[in-house]
Design an enzyme around this catalytic site. Structure first.
Site, PDB file in Angstrom:
ATOM      1  N   GLU A 129      49.502  47.003  43.233  1.00 30.39           N
ATOM      2  CA  GLU A 129      50.448  45.997  42.771  1.00 30.39           C
ATOM      3  C   GLU A 129      50.126  45.648  41.316  1.00 30.39           C
ATOM      4  OE1 GLU A 129      50.621  42.289  44.978  1.00 30.39           O
ATOM      5  OE2 GLU A 129      52.443  41.704  43.933  1.00 30.39           O
ATOM      6  N   ALA A 270      42.556  39.088  45.593  1.00 38.20           N
ATOM      7  CA  ALA A 270      42.637  39.968  46.751  1.00 38.20           C
ATOM      8  C   ALA A 270      44.010  40.628  46.781  1.00 38.20           C
ATOM      9  CB  ALA A 270      42.425  39.171  48.035  1.00 38.20           C
ATOM     10  N   MET A 271      44.185  41.579  47.712  1.00 37.88           N
ATOM     11  CA  MET A 271      45.448  42.316  47.782  1.00 37.88           C
ATOM     12  C   MET A 271      45.807  42.641  49.222  1.00 37.88           C
ATOM     13  SD  MET A 271      47.963  43.504  46.148  1.00 37.88           S
ATOM     14  CE  MET A 271      49.316  44.227  47.057  1.00 37.88           C
ATOM     15  N   GLU A 272      47.078  42.406  49.557  1.00 36.56           N
ATOM     16  CA  GLU A 272      47.554  42.455  50.942  1.00 36.56           C
ATOM     17  C   GLU A 272      47.972  43.832  51.449  1.00 36.56           C
ATOM     18  OE1 GLU A 272      49.202  40.982  48.337  1.00 36.56           O
ATOM     19  OE2 GLU A 272      51.372  41.255  48.466  1.00 36.56           O
ATOM     20  N   ASN A 273      47.475  44.947  50.874  1.00 34.66           N
ATOM     21  CA  ASN A 273      47.854  46.285  51.311  1.00 34.66           C
ATOM     22  C   ASN A 273      47.973  46.365  52.836  1.00 34.66           C
ATOM     23  OD1 ASN A 273      47.186  47.075  48.524  1.00 34.66           O
ATOM     24  ND2 ASN A 273      45.091  46.783  49.238  1.00 34.66           N
ATOM     25  N   HIS A 305      45.898  33.756  53.036  1.00 34.73           N
ATOM     26  CA  HIS A 305      46.979  34.179  52.143  1.00 34.73           C
ATOM     27  C   HIS A 305      47.311  35.664  52.351  1.00 34.73           C
ATOM     28  CE1 HIS A 305      49.294  34.066  48.309  1.00 34.73           C
ATOM     29  NE2 HIS A 305      48.891  35.323  48.218  1.00 34.73           N
ATOM     30  N   GLU A 306      46.300  36.501  52.293  1.00 39.67           N
ATOM     31  CA  GLU A 306      46.566  37.948  52.423  1.00 39.67           C
ATOM     32  C   GLU A 306      47.074  38.279  53.823  1.00 39.67           C
ATOM     33  OE1 GLU A 306      46.710  39.200  49.645  1.00 39.67           O
ATOM     34  OE2 GLU A 306      45.483  37.735  48.570  1.00 39.67           O
ATOM     35  N   HIS A 309      50.734  37.397  54.169  1.00 36.39           N
ATOM     36  CA  HIS A 309      51.611  38.355  53.484  1.00 36.39           C
ATOM     37  C   HIS A 309      52.153  39.425  54.437  1.00 36.39           C
ATOM     38  CE1 HIS A 309      52.032  37.531  49.270  1.00 36.39           C
ATOM     39  NE2 HIS A 309      50.765  37.654  48.941  1.00 36.39           N
ATOM     40  N   GLU A 328      55.268  35.444  46.878  1.00 36.09           N
ATOM     41  CA  GLU A 328      54.087  34.690  46.472  1.00 36.09           C
ATOM     42  C   GLU A 328      54.256  33.178  46.652  1.00 36.09           C
ATOM     43  OE1 GLU A 328      51.483  36.085  46.399  1.00 36.09           O
ATOM     44  OE2 GLU A 328      51.883  38.180  45.845  1.00 36.09           O
TER      45      GLU A 328
HETATM   46  C1  7MF Z   1      45.602  33.042  47.093  1.00 30.87           C
HETATM   47  O1  7MF Z   1      49.060  37.390  45.637  1.00 30.87           O
HETATM   48  C2  7MF Z   1      46.641  32.768  46.220  1.00 30.87           C
HETATM   49  C3  7MF Z   1      46.942  33.646  45.207  1.00 30.87           C
HETATM   50  C4  7MF Z   1      48.510  39.734  43.876  1.00 30.87           C
HETATM   51  C5  7MF Z   1      47.245  39.396  43.152  1.00 30.87           C
HETATM   52  C6  7MF Z   1      46.705  37.752  45.461  1.00 30.87           C
HETATM   53  O2  7MF Z   1      48.034  38.387  47.349  1.00 30.87           O
HETATM   54  C7  7MF Z   1      48.042  38.278  45.947  1.00 30.87           C
HETATM   55  C8  7MF Z   1      48.387  39.667  45.374  1.00 30.87           C
HETATM   56  C9  7MF Z   1      47.085  37.336  41.710  1.00 30.87           C
HETATM   57  C10 7MF Z   1      46.898  35.980  41.535  1.00 30.87           C
HETATM   58  C11 7MF Z   1      46.621  35.172  42.628  1.00 30.87           C
HETATM   59  C12 7MF Z   1      46.518  35.731  43.907  1.00 30.87           C
HETATM   60  C13 7MF Z   1      46.720  37.118  44.095  1.00 30.87           C
HETATM   61  C14 7MF Z   1      46.997  37.928  42.972  1.00 30.87           C
HETATM   62  C15 7MF Z   1      46.222  34.827  45.030  1.00 30.87           C
HETATM   63  C16 7MF Z   1      45.198  35.084  45.924  1.00 30.87           C
HETATM   64  C17 7MF Z   1      44.899  34.205  46.933  1.00 30.87           C
HETATM   65  N1  7MF Z   1      49.662  40.115  45.948  1.00 30.87           N
HETATM   66 BR1  7MF Z   1      47.456  38.389  40.220  1.00 30.87          BR
HETATM   67 ZN    ZN Z   2      49.900  36.811  47.269  1.00 28.77          ZN
END
Ligand code: 7MF
Ligand code: ZN
Length: 883
Positions: A129, A270-273, A305-306, A309, A328
């Site tokens: 992403e 983090a990333m929600e793959n 959060h992840e 998603h 988001e």
């Molecule tokens: C909690 O949104 C809130 C926001 C993108 C990367 C994680 O899951 C995400 C990813 C960024 C900025 C803030 C956060 C994330 C990203 C985030 C993480 C935890 N899709 Br860039």
């Molecule tokens: Zn997110």
């Protein structure tokens, strides 16, 4: 690095893709320096695109192309065009599915941007992403192209014993030359940004979760072997999140396996793959002696959060990147509610509003202001902003407030029913909310398209004869780049009325039958009046309860009235807010006197009395009491000034702190003694609250600058068995002239040198010190053997903390802080443009400072723009900051 004229992408230019991809079959032969990627893409013309032939344009960057085949036939170089950004096949079948096969090579070790496939401590991992998949293979790398993926990974068995990708494992085997392979298959259609793979020498913590419908899900957290002792909290958090999404939204997990991998080098949280989340180690690893209470709570929030998603982002995704807040904003709203349910509702709301006010409001007031749904971008990575995330979450929260919990749930159920498996827009989301509730949110949609923070002017007039109160509310919103005129917003204003004895008065609008202890007023006009009736006495107005809309509120109040609300408002947010306003007014008055050279006044008795009451009164939410006893931050106070004076703010706030320390000395001492008993390993809200309150007391006590307190602090540092207590004591020492400061810092370093996340704290603590030698210390730390520009956590701990959390020294009048940041950004940009662009944001707030600082800040922006090799990431932020 950068094109002479980087291209802008506009929302108004959105077109559906010419081609769709039904299936993707990927084969990776993994190696640190030469990874071989074969991709089979099953494509067809999009029935929703204009008829007729169109070239097939696959995005790809930094790839070494070895061959292209169309339905098995090798294409000659004349049959395709290759540029730095794309592979274009001019002639493909228009009337049937076809297969494009590419072979490419990539070098993960050379990838210091940490986007695409890269190496972290010997582990191979991905971040796709928003547009990182095109650094892995040629593809229709846009979120409205959703496909089914199978991924086969092969690698050396010794260096990469664990091979992971999205979905379920469907096969594995051994190969010649000490190699092995694993095949993964993901049954759900997904956009390319959710692709992930990981390979390395990892160990895992395994557990299971049984869903409400009785399915057993395997849960695994993969980490480097020495971190296996720090995964328990993350696992518990994951199970809590899964149970919460079932209980509150009725949503279950949809694969048989959920994996989380923690990596030490990661650009964001983090990333929600799909099925294979990749996390910054900071948001996974925790042990009582290495992680603070805040870390524990943040880990649970980010894991939530992840996980959330999976429904809000993965099953239903974004049509294009302008819709980023669709996933988001909604997912932040969900993780906030999760944390509120798991910890303290009041504390969570206050923390979130503090963050909104100190990060998003300045963004909305500056040159980088943009709507929750932006209209254009050069580099999408620059739009993962506080506006898209935090203001986006506030917008969802307002829908929740307007519709109520049941109406909101009906709306989101309809949203899931309608759009499961699709890539949609914020408009589709609002439409589902409207249709499920038969309401009209046409005007409400302006929250998505207009930038800027609305300001409310509220006046209250009581008429004793009519026993009524008239509230006059006016809303305005300042111009933002590209938007000179704003139309009024539709917003909920939650209102309560308080009698002089502190009890609640019934809230009844004229012409309505029902009265309630509080009511949600609907503001829609530029200027609107609300008449409240049946009021036997003049009430104290408590409006915008729970911060019901993301606005700046102006309501004339006496210090008396603020003190009254601090002790009587039943709304815990507004009660805290009254205390903050009381303190802000007193501190800002002092700032003015410092600026004009007037002698300081004694600290107003109402603040001291208010604080005394909070210290002495009970109240079982101790974390909330700790917040009530914390003065507004220097950054929030700055937010309230037309021209920020960092020195005067610091001085005035410190003077008030010192007075509170002296006047309430016995109270602080007894608080400290009452709660200072070690409770190793306890992370329940009560234990966290006791530590928070005790450490607030310690913070005040140290202002007394007395040897007994120094000794108390040093003892806490040495005897602490939990990081919260050790770090709180060290922080107090670092921010004072404590005689044992140097020794404490070096012993802390020796104790924790094998734990990078703790060493990050060590860097950040020194970078945020208020002591006068801080910039010199920070410069020296750049040369410390443990400092590393290739590690984002380390860069954020030193450079980020200094420039974003140390206004006093970053804004030194000689511009040395700005030069320091400019120097770092120019060097860092060649390594990691995304991180460099993020570090730039403090310079974009130049308009908030005096003439001299403005000039010095702009000088650095100009110098950065003038640097030949600058990336488009940094270019966009720097040029827009100056516009
Ligand atoms: C909690 O949104 C809130 C926001 C993108 C990367 C994680 O899951 C995400 C990813 C960024 C900025 C803030 C956060 C994330 C990203 C985030 C993480 C935890 N899709 Br860039
Ligand atoms: Zn997110």
């Amino acid at each position: 690095m950068r094109d002479a004229n980087p291209k802008t992408t506009y929302l108004k230019d959105y077109r559906p893709p010419d081609y769709l991809i039904d299936a993707v079959d990927l084969h990776f032969s993994l190696d640190e320096e030469e990874t071989h990627v074969q991709a089979w893409l099953t494509l067809r013309k999009n029935p929703d695109a204009p008829k007729g032939p169109a070239p097939l344009e696959l995005a790809g960057e930094e790839l070494l192309l070895e061959s292209v085949r169309l339905d098995g036939r090798v294409l000659t170089p004349a049959e395709y065009q290759l540029s730095a950004e794309a592979l274009v096949v001019s002639s493909v079948p228009a009337d049937r599915a076809f297969i494009v096969e590419t072979e490419t090579r990539i070098n993960p070790k050379a990838n210091t941007a940490l986007e695409g496939l890269y190496l972290s401590n010997g582990m191979l991992c991905t971040q796709c992403e928003a547009e990182g998949f095109r650094k892995i293979t040629y593809f229709l790398d846009r979120p409205d192209v959703m496909a089914r993926y199978t991924t086969t990974l092969s690698a050396d068995k010794t260096r990469f014993p664990v091979l992971l990708a999205n979905g379920n494992k469907v096969g594995e085997g051994v190969l010649d030359g000490n190699r092995h392979w694993v095949k993964w298959s993901d049954p759900y259609k997904k956009p390319s940004y959710l692709f992930a793979l990981v390979a390395g020498r990892l160990e895992c913590l395994a557990d299971t979760f049984t869903t409400a419908s009785g399915r057993t899900i395997d849960l695994r957290i993969y980490v480097e072997p020495h971190d296996l002792d720090k995964c328990d909290h993350a696992m518990q958090s994951l199970k809590n999140a899964m149970a919460w999404d079932e209980a509150v939204y009725g949503r279950q997990y949809d694969l048989d396996l959920y994996m989380i991998v923690a990596v030490g080098h990661f650009n964001m949280g983090a990333m929600e793959n799909k099925g294979l989340n990749i996390f910054n180690t900071k948001y996974v690893l925790a042990r009582p002696d290495t992680a603070t209470d805040t870390d524990y709570q943040q880990i649970e929030g980010v894991i939530g959060h992840e996980y959330f998603h999976n429904w809000t982002g993965n099953r239903i995704t974004c049509r294009d990147w302008f819709q980023l807040s669709l996933k988001e904003g909604l997912t932040v709203f969900r993780d906030q509610a999760f944390t509120a349910d798991r910890t303290s509702r009041a504390v969570k709301r206050i923390t979130d509003v503090n963050m909104l006010r100190t990060r998003q409001f300045p963004e909305d007031a500056g040159p980088l202001a943009h709507p929750v749904r932006p209209d254009s971008y050069i580099e999408i990575n620059n739009f993962y902003t506080a506006t898209v995330y935090e203001k986006g979450a506030e917008v969802v929260r307002m829908i929740h407030t307007l519709l109520g919990p049941a109406g909101f749930r009906k709306g989101i159920d309809l949203y899931f029913d309608r759009h499961d498996g699709q890539a949609v827009t914020t408009d589709d989301f609002v439409k589902a909310m409207e249709d499920a509730n038969q309401v009209d949110l046409t005007q409400f949609r302006r929250w998505y398209s207009q930038a800027g923070t609305p300001e409310l002017q509220v006046e209250a007039a009581y008429d004793p004869a009519a026993r009524s109160l008239t509230l006059t509310v006016q809303q305005t919103c300042s111009p933002t780049p590209g938007q000179a005129e704003k139309k009024p917003y539709h917003m909920p204003l939650t209102l309560g009325l308080i009698a002089s004895d502190g009890s609640a008065l019934p809230v009844r609008l004229q012409g309505e039958a029902d009265a309630a202890s509080q009511k949600v007023l609907q503001l829609t006009e530029g200027k609107q009046q609300f008449r409240l009736v049946d009021l036997p006495e003049k009430p104290v107005v408590s409006i915008l309860r729970d911060f019901s809309a993301p606005v700046k509120l102006n309501l004339q109040r006496s210090l008396e009235e603020l003190a009254f609300l601090l002790s009587h408002d039943s709304d815990s947010f507004n009660r805290w807010e009254a205390g903050q306003q009381l303190a802000s007014r007193i501190i800002l008055r002092r700032v003015e006197r410092i600026q004009s050279g007037a002698a300081p006044e004694p600290v107003d008795e109402r603040l001291i009395g208010g604080f005394r009451a909070v210290v002495e009164q009970g109240g079982k939410d101790l974390s909330y009491r700790a917040l009530l006893l914390t003065l507004p931050s220097e950054s929030y106070l700055g937010e309230l000034m037309a021209v920020i004076d960092v020195d005067a703010i610091h001085q005035a706030r410190q003077q008030v702190r010192k007075t509170l320390a002296e006047m309430l000395r016995e109270a602080w001492e007894s608080l400290y003694q009452r709660y200072h008993h070690s409770e190793p390993g306890r992370f329940d809200a009560a234990a966290i609250g006791r530590r928070a309150l005790k450490n607030v007391a310690l913070g005040y006590l140290i202002e007394l600058a007395q040897p007994v307190i120094d000794a108390l602090c040093e003892r806490q540092f040495r005897e602490a068995r939990m990081m919260t207590d050790q770090l709180a004591a060290l922080s107090v020492m670092v921010n004072s002239r404590h005689p044992a400061k140097a020794e404490a810092l070096s012993s802390f370093y020796r104790q924790w040198q094998a734990q990078p996340l703790v060493i990050d704290k060590w860097f950040a603590l020194q970078a945020t010190s208020r002591m006068p030698d801080t910039r010199a210390v920070v410069e020296r730390l750049l040369d410390h053997p443990a400092f590393d520009l290739r590690n984002p956590n380390r860069v954020r701990a030193l450079v980020g903390a200094f420039s974003q959390a140390n206004a006093l020294h970053f804004h030194a009048a000689d511009g040395a802080g700005y030069r320091f940041l400019g120097d770092r950004i120019i060097v860092l940009d060649r390594i990691n443009p995304q991180l460099a662009a993020r570090l730039l944001s403090p310079l974009s707030h130049w308009h908030c400072y005096d003439e001299n600082r403005r000039r010095l800040m702009k000088q650095q922006l100009e110098r950065i723009i003038g640097t030949e090799t600058i990336s488009k990431d940094v270019y966009e932020v720097a040029t827009k900051s100056l516009a």
